[in-house]
Design a protein around this motif. Structure first.
Motif, PDB file in Angstrom:
ATOM      1  N   GLY A  12       0.833  -1.213   0.000  1.00  0.00           N
ATOM      2  CA  GLY A  12       0.000   0.000   0.000  1.00  0.00           C
ATOM      3  C   GLY A  12       0.861   1.254   0.000  1.00  0.00           C
ATOM      4  O   GLY A  12       1.984   1.260  -0.500  1.00  0.00           O
ATOM      5  N   GLY A  13       0.339   2.315   0.604  1.00  0.00           N
ATOM      6  CA  GLY A  13       1.077   3.588   0.626  1.00  0.00           C
ATOM      7  C   GLY A  13       2.323   3.483   1.486  1.00  0.00           C
ATOM      8  O   GLY A  13       2.274   2.896   2.562  1.00  0.00           O
ATOM      9  N   TYR A  43       2.162  -7.496  -2.133  1.00  0.00           N
ATOM     10  CA  TYR A  43       1.569  -8.791  -2.493  1.00  0.00           C
ATOM     11  C   TYR A  43       1.967  -9.232  -3.902  1.00  0.00           C
ATOM     12  O   TYR A  43       1.926 -10.420  -4.213  1.00  0.00           O
ATOM     13  CB  TYR A  43       0.048  -8.727  -2.340  1.00  0.00           C
ATOM     14  CG  TYR A  43      -0.368  -8.579  -0.891  1.00  0.00           C
ATOM     15  CD1 TYR A  43       0.008  -9.535   0.054  1.00  0.00           C
ATOM     16  CD2 TYR A  43      -1.107  -7.483  -0.461  1.00  0.00           C
ATOM     17  CE1 TYR A  43      -0.358  -9.409   1.392  1.00  0.00           C
ATOM     18  CE2 TYR A  43      -1.478  -7.353   0.874  1.00  0.00           C
ATOM     19  CZ  TYR A  43      -1.094  -8.320   1.792  1.00  0.00           C
ATOM     20  OH  TYR A  43      -1.448  -8.191   3.114  1.00  0.00           O
ATOM     21  N   SER A  75      -1.798  -4.146  -5.301  1.00  0.00           N
ATOM     22  CA  SER A  75      -1.861  -5.349  -6.116  1.00  0.00           C
ATOM     23  C   SER A  75      -3.297  -5.785  -6.379  1.00  0.00           C
ATOM     24  O   SER A  75      -3.882  -6.523  -5.583  1.00  0.00           O
ATOM     25  CB  SER A  75      -1.099  -6.488  -5.413  1.00  0.00           C
ATOM     26  OG  SER A  75      -1.283  -7.702  -6.099  1.00  0.00           O
ATOM     27  N   PHE A  78      -3.882  -9.599  -6.398  1.00  0.00           N
ATOM     28  CA  PHE A  78      -3.947 -10.316  -5.121  1.00  0.00           C
ATOM     29  C   PHE A  78      -5.381 -10.417  -4.623  1.00  0.00           C
ATOM     30  O   PHE A  78      -5.710 -11.294  -3.825  1.00  0.00           O
ATOM     31  CB  PHE A  78      -3.076  -9.587  -4.080  1.00  0.00           C
ATOM     32  CG  PHE A  78      -2.984 -10.311  -2.768  1.00  0.00           C
ATOM     33  CD1 PHE A  78      -2.250 -11.481  -2.638  1.00  0.00           C
ATOM     34  CD2 PHE A  78      -3.652  -9.827  -1.645  1.00  0.00           C
ATOM     35  CE1 PHE A  78      -2.177 -12.154  -1.424  1.00  0.00           C
ATOM     36  CE2 PHE A  78      -3.583 -10.491  -0.423  1.00  0.00           C
ATOM     37  CZ  PHE A  78      -2.845 -11.653  -0.319  1.00  0.00           C
ATOM     38  N   ARG A  79      -6.234  -9.512  -5.100  1.00  0.00           N
ATOM     39  CA  ARG A  79      -7.620  -9.529  -4.629  1.00  0.00           C
ATOM     40  C   ARG A  79      -8.477 -10.544  -5.368  1.00  0.00           C
ATOM     41  O   ARG A  79      -9.652 -10.694  -5.070  1.00  0.00           O
ATOM     42  CB  ARG A  79      -8.217  -8.127  -4.713  1.00  0.00           C
ATOM     43  CG  ARG A  79      -7.427  -7.173  -3.827  1.00  0.00           C
ATOM     44  CD  ARG A  79      -8.034  -5.823  -3.750  1.00  0.00           C
ATOM     45  NE  ARG A  79      -9.338  -5.856  -3.103  1.00  0.00           N
ATOM     46  CZ  ARG A  79      -9.935  -4.786  -2.621  1.00  0.00           C
ATOM     47  NH1 ARG A  79      -9.363  -3.618  -2.725  1.00  0.00           N
ATOM     48  NH2 ARG A  79     -11.118  -4.881  -2.050  1.00  0.00           N
ATOM     49  N   GLY A 103       1.866  -2.214   6.514  1.00  0.00           N
ATOM     50  CA  GLY A 103       1.030  -1.416   5.615  1.00  0.00           C
ATOM     51  C   GLY A 103      -0.150  -0.824   6.354  1.00  0.00           C
ATOM     52  O   GLY A 103      -0.142  -0.726   7.580  1.00  0.00           O
ATOM     53  N   GLY A 104      -1.183  -0.473   5.606  1.00  0.00           N
ATOM     54  CA  GLY A 104      -2.382   0.128   6.192  1.00  0.00           C
ATOM     55  C   GLY A 104      -3.540  -0.853   6.232  1.00  0.00           C
ATOM     56  O   GLY A 104      -3.349  -2.067   6.101  1.00  0.00           O
ATOM     57  N   ASP A 105      -4.758  -0.336   6.396  1.00  0.00           N
ATOM     58  CA  ASP A 105      -5.904  -1.229   6.590  1.00  0.00           C
ATOM     59  C   ASP A 105      -6.174  -2.134   5.388  1.00  0.00           C
ATOM     60  O   ASP A 105      -6.568  -3.291   5.556  1.00  0.00           O
ATOM     61  CB  ASP A 105      -7.158  -0.450   7.013  1.00  0.00           C
ATOM     62  CG  ASP A 105      -7.512   0.682   6.072  1.00  0.00           C
ATOM     63  OD1 ASP A 105      -6.755   0.923   5.109  1.00  0.00           O
ATOM     64  OD2 ASP A 105      -8.541   1.337   6.296  1.00  0.00           O
ATOM     65  N   ARG A 109      -6.360  -6.307   5.321  1.00  0.00           N
ATOM     66  CA  ARG A 109      -7.433  -7.156   4.765  1.00  0.00           C
ATOM     67  C   ARG A 109      -6.805  -8.270   3.934  1.00  0.00           C
ATOM     68  O   ARG A 109      -7.246  -9.414   3.954  1.00  0.00           O
ATOM     69  CB  ARG A 109      -8.398  -6.316   3.920  1.00  0.00           C
ATOM     70  CG  ARG A 109      -9.215  -5.396   4.780  1.00  0.00           C
ATOM     71  CD  ARG A 109     -10.476  -4.872   4.123  1.00  0.00           C
ATOM     72  NE  ARG A 109     -11.273  -4.250   5.164  1.00  0.00           N
ATOM     73  CZ  ARG A 109     -11.108  -2.992   5.600  1.00  0.00           C
ATOM     74  NH1 ARG A 109     -10.204  -2.210   5.030  1.00  0.00           N
ATOM     75  NH2 ARG A 109     -11.843  -2.519   6.584  1.00  0.00           N
ATOM     76  N   ARG A 173      -6.033  10.952   3.943  1.00  0.00           N
ATOM     77  CA  ARG A 173      -7.183  10.223   3.366  1.00  0.00           C
ATOM     78  C   ARG A 173      -8.486  10.656   4.035  1.00  0.00           C
ATOM     79  O   ARG A 173      -8.775  11.830   4.092  1.00  0.00           O
ATOM     80  CB  ARG A 173      -6.967   8.718   3.457  1.00  0.00           C
ATOM     81  CG  ARG A 173      -5.919   8.249   2.457  1.00  0.00           C
ATOM     82  CD  ARG A 173      -6.163   6.854   2.008  1.00  0.00           C
ATOM     83  NE  ARG A 173      -5.761   5.929   3.057  1.00  0.00           N
ATOM     84  CZ  ARG A 173      -5.647   4.625   2.891  1.00  0.00           C
ATOM     85  NH1 ARG A 173      -5.911   4.096   1.720  1.00  0.00           N
ATOM     86  NH2 ARG A 173      -5.281   3.854   3.869  1.00  0.00           N
TER      87      ARG A 173
HETATM   88  P1  ADP Z   1      -3.081   0.457   2.527  1.00  0.00           P
HETATM   89  O1  ADP Z   1      -2.553  -0.849   3.021  1.00  0.00           O
HETATM   90  O2  ADP Z   1      -2.062   1.556   2.616  1.00  0.00           O
HETATM   91  O3  ADP Z   1      -4.423   0.794   3.144  1.00  0.00           O
HETATM   92  P2  ADP Z   1      -4.415  -0.321   0.023  1.00  0.00           P
HETATM   93  O4  ADP Z   1      -5.791  -0.113   0.543  1.00  0.00           O
HETATM   94  O5  ADP Z   1      -4.102   0.159  -1.336  1.00  0.00           O
HETATM   95  O6  ADP Z   1      -3.285   0.315   0.952  1.00  0.00           O
HETATM   96  O7  ADP Z   1      -4.118  -1.902   0.092  1.00  0.00           O
HETATM   97  C1  ADP Z   1      -2.876  -2.426  -0.301  1.00  0.00           C
HETATM   98  C2  ADP Z   1      -3.065  -3.758  -0.969  1.00  0.00           C
HETATM   99  O8  ADP Z   1      -3.673  -4.683  -0.059  1.00  0.00           O
HETATM  100  C3  ADP Z   1      -4.013  -3.763  -2.175  1.00  0.00           C
HETATM  101  O9  ADP Z   1      -3.382  -3.393  -3.352  1.00  0.00           O
HETATM  102  C4  ADP Z   1      -4.449  -5.211  -2.246  1.00  0.00           C
HETATM  103  O10 ADP Z   1      -3.482  -6.014  -2.851  1.00  0.00           O
HETATM  104  C5  ADP Z   1      -4.530  -5.571  -0.779  1.00  0.00           C
HETATM  105  N1  ADP Z   1      -5.919  -5.414  -0.315  1.00  0.00           N
HETATM  106  C6  ADP Z   1      -6.595  -4.269  -0.072  1.00  0.00           C
HETATM  107  N2  ADP Z   1      -7.868  -4.491   0.295  1.00  0.00           N
HETATM  108  C7  ADP Z   1      -8.017  -5.842   0.261  1.00  0.00           C
HETATM  109  C8  ADP Z   1      -9.122  -6.725   0.532  1.00  0.00           C
HETATM  110  N3  ADP Z   1     -10.319  -6.268   0.907  1.00  0.00           N
HETATM  111  N4  ADP Z   1      -8.896  -8.053   0.384  1.00  0.00           N
HETATM  112  C9  ADP Z   1      -7.679  -8.516   0.022  1.00  0.00           C
HETATM  113  N5  ADP Z   1      -6.624  -7.745  -0.260  1.00  0.00           N
HETATM  114  C10 ADP Z   1      -6.782  -6.426  -0.130  1.00  0.00           C
END
Ligand code: ADP
Length: 322
Positions: A12-13, A43, A75, A78-79, A103-105, A109, A173
Motif C-alpha cells: 500500500g502507501g 503482495y 496489487s 492479489f484480490r 502497511g495500512g488497513d 485485509r 485520506r
Molecule cells: P493500505 O494498506 O495503505 O491501506 P491499500 O488499501 O491500497 O493500501 O491496500 C494495499 C493492498 O492490499 C491492495 O493493493 C491489495 O493487494 C490488498 N488489499 C486491499 N484491500 C483488500 C481486501 N479487501 N482483500 C484482500 N486484499 C486487499
C-alpha cells in the motif's frame, strides 16, 4: 508446529519508518534462529515469487532512510482468488510459515485473506494517515507531521511577507488527525477536517475577519485531504475578502524523508513484536501502541473499530488561533 521461515513485505502507501520496521523484523527473526525472506513490491512479490533470503547485513544502513527497501505496490491481482492462490503456493513452495505485512488497513485485509488460507500473518501499521483505530500512532505519522509543519512554516514566512492567505491541503485520506495536529502546531486560523462539517462563512470568513480586526494580515487555513477543494476555496476567499490567497497541495512530499526518532523507535518495537508473536504461534494479529505499551489485536476486531475524533483538541485549536 513452530515457525521456522518467515517473509516480510511492505504494501500500500509507503511511510517513513517502514525500513526501520523491516530491519527489526529481519534482525529479530535471524537472531532468534529463523530464516527470513524479504518480499519485493507487496503482495505482487508473493504472486511473482519475487523475494530473497535476508541476512543480518541485508538491513544495514536503512534505519534512517524514508521509503521502503522492499518497495511497495497496490496489487489488484492479489484480490482475485487466482492471485491469492499463487501467493499461497509460492509461500508453501519455499517452506515459509509466517508473513509480516507492513502497511495500512487495505494491506491488513489482504493479510486476513492469507490467514484464512492457512498462512499465519501479523500486521504492522505503517501509514502516515494514522487511521488505524486501535493504534495511537502508526509508523510514519510523526515524520509526516513534522514534514508538514516544516513546509507550512516556510509558507507562513512568505504569506506573512506579502500579507497573504495560504490555504494548504495536507494528507490523511478520510482522517483529519494529521490536519488537526499540524494546524495546531502551525497556528492555523482555521482547520478543516472530514470528521466535522464546516461552514465557509462562519468557519473561514468570520474567523479571518475576527483575526484581521486585531491587525493580523496573514492567514493559514489547513484543509485535510478528505475535505479537499483547496483551489476553489482559495479563489472564493480571495473574491470575498480581497486578500490575495494561494492554495498549496503539499502532496507526496509528506510521504518521504528520513523518519523521526519517534517513528524509528516505534517501528523497531513493532517489528520486534511481530516476530515474537509469530514465534508464540499467534496469527491474524495487528501490532499497536497505546499509552506507550506495545499490544496486539485481532485484525478483524481492529478493522471494525472506530477511532474517536478528538473534539476537545479541535475546539482548543480554534480557541487559541485568533
Ligand atoms: P493500505 O494498506 O495503505 O491501506 P491499500 O488499501 O491500497 O493500501 O491496500 C494495499 C493492498 O492490499 C491492495 O493493493 C491489495 O493487494 C490488498 N488489499 C486491499 N484491500 C483488500 C481486501 N479487501 N482483500 C484482500 N486484499 C486487499
Amino acid at each position: 508446529m513452530s515457525v521456522k521461515r518467515i517473509a516480510v513485505l511492505t504494501s500500500g502507501g509507503d511511510a517513513p519508518g517502514m525500513n526501520a520496521a523491516i530491519r527489526a523484523v529481519a534482525r529479530t527473526a535471524i537472531n532468534r534462529g529463523l530464516e527470513v525472506y524479504g518480499v519485493y513490491r507487496g503482495y505482487n512479490g508473493l504472486i511473482n515469487d519475487d523475494m530473497f533470503e535476508m541476512n543480518l547485513r541485508s538491513v544495514s544502513d536503512i534505519i534512517h532512510r524514508g521509503g521502503t527497501m522492499l518497495y511497495t505496490a497496490r496489487s489488484p491481482e492479489f484480490r482475485t482468488e487466482e492471485g491469492m492462490q499463487k501467493a499461497i503456493a509460492n509461500l508453501r513452495k519455499r517452506g515459509i510459515d509466517g508473513v509480516v505485512v507492513i502497511g495500512g488497513d487495505g494491506s491488513f485485509r489482504g493479510a486476513q485473506d492469507l490467514t484464512r488460507r492457512g498462512m499465519p500473518t501479523i500486521g504492522i501499521p505503517g501509514t502516515i494517515d494514522n487511521d488505524i483505530s486501535c493504534c495511537e500512532h502508526t509508523i510514519g505519522y510523526d515524520t509526516a507531521l513534522n514534514t508538514c509543519m516544516e513546509m507550512i512554516d516556510k509558507l507562513r514566512d512568505t504569506a506573512q511577507s506579502h500579507d497573504r492567505c495560504s490555504v494548504v491541503e495536507v494528507m490523511g485520506r478520510r482522517a483529519g488527525y494529521l490536519a488537526l495536529n499540524v494546524g495546531i502546531a502551525c497556528g492555523a486560523t482555521s482547520i478543516l477536517v472530514p470528521e466535522i462539517e464546516f461552514d465557509f462563512e462562519k468557519d473561514i470568513l468570520e474567523r479571518m475577519a475576527a483575526t484581521a480586526k486585531t491587525q493580523k494580515k496573514h492567514f493559514i487555513i489547513i484543509v485535510a485531504e478528505g475535505v479537499g477543494g483547496v483551489l476553489e476555496m482559495a479563489k472564493s476567499i480571495e473574491e470575498r475578502t480581497g486578500i490575495e490567497t494561494r492554495a498549496t497541495i503539499l502532496g507526496h512530499v509528506q510521504r518521504g524523508g528520513s523518519p523521526t526518532l519517534r517513528d524509528r523507535v516505534l517501528a523497531s518495537q513493532m517489528g520486534n513484536e511481530a516476530v515474537k508473536l509469530l514465534l508464540e504461534g499467534k496469527s491474524n494479529r495487528v501490532v499497536t501502541i497505546q499509552n506507550d505499551h506495545i499490544l496486539d489485536y485481532d485484525i478483524e476486531e481492529a478493522l471494525a473499530m472506530k477511532k474517536p475524533f478528538n473534539l476537545d483538541l479541535y475546539e482548543m485549536a480554534h480557541e487559541i488561533s485568533i
